[in-house]
Design a protein around this motif. Structure first.
Motif, PDB file in Angstrom:
ATOM      1  N   SER A 269      12.427   9.377 -24.709  1.00  0.00           N
ATOM      2  CA  SER A 269      10.816   9.176 -25.287  1.00  0.00           C
ATOM      3  C   SER A 269      10.112   8.245 -24.724  1.00  0.00           C
ATOM      4  O   SER A 269       8.973   8.482 -24.395  1.00  0.00           O
TER       5      SER A 269
ATOM      6  N   SER B 116       3.932   7.484 -11.129  1.00  0.00           N
ATOM      7  CA  SER B 116       5.241   8.170 -11.913  1.00  0.00           C
ATOM      8  C   SER B 116       6.224   8.508 -11.039  1.00  0.00           C
ATOM      9  O   SER B 116       7.623   8.293 -10.854  1.00  0.00           O
TER      10      SER B 116
ATOM     11  N   VAL C  22       9.188   9.436 -21.295  1.00  0.00           N
ATOM     12  CA  VAL C  22       8.090  10.405 -21.204  1.00  0.00           C
ATOM     13  C   VAL C  22       6.714   9.873 -21.539  1.00  0.00           C
ATOM     14  O   VAL C  22       5.705  10.213 -21.023  1.00  0.00           O
TER      15      VAL C  22
END
Length: 178
Positions: free
Chosen positions: A121, A22, A124
């Motif tokens: 969204s 990430s 995440v």
């Protein structure tokens, strides 16, 4: 940690690997200057990524149907294919952002908050999906099917959402990008 303790307690390793990936993607997309040279084939990668995500969503859905019907063999094939498609997506995604960088959304009006809600969204949940997928695979590979089922109940809908919204983001950017 010894190899035996990793097999008993995989979560710290799974979270460490997921966090590393990430952070790398955040650096690649938002902090790094894109490569100045851009090959013509790079332009086809967003459509390729959407294709991988579409196929992944189909495999996830089929895998869920197969396991509900008790066909474990086809479930395994579909889910491993979904993992392979997600891996291909990630390779293609990293390649695209290495050469191209971020794509700006230029839509205005009501579509702008809709797009950014879907995008945020998606981002995440994609960071959450990675450790879920790895954990689900780990427990299945270890034959710990009670743990596999418990985590898969969360992995499937989140992963499916990420795959579908990835395709939606592609179409939004095709319609409203500079």
């Amino acid at each position: 940690m010894t190899p035996r303790s990793v097999s008993r307690h995989p979560m710290p390793w799974i979270l460490l690997i997921s966090a590393g990936i990430s952070l790398f993607l955040i650096w690649l997309i938002y902090l790094r200057t894109p490569s100045p040279t851009q090959a013509g084939w790079v332009a086809m990668l967003p459509a390729t990524n959407a294709f991988f995500n579409t196929l992944c969503a189909c495999c996830l859905t089929a895998g869920w149907v197969f396991i509900r019907r008790g066909n474990r063999t086809m479930h395994i094939r579909c889910m491993l294919t979904a993992v392979a498609l997600s891996a291909l997506f990630l390779i293609s995604y990293v390649t695209y952002h290495y050469f191209h960088g971020d794509t700006l959304f230029t839509g205005q009006g009501w579509i702008r908050p809709v797009y950014f809600f879907i995008l945020i969204s998606h981002i995440v949940l994609s960071m959450i999906t990675l450790p879920l997928i790895i954990s689900t695979l780990f427990y299945a590979a270890k034959g710990q099917f009670d743990s596999h089922r418990k985590i898969a109940r969360y992995t499937l809908p989140v992963w499916l959402y990420v795959a579908i919204t990835g395709v939606a983001v592609f179409f939004f950017l095709q319609a409203y990008s500079s």
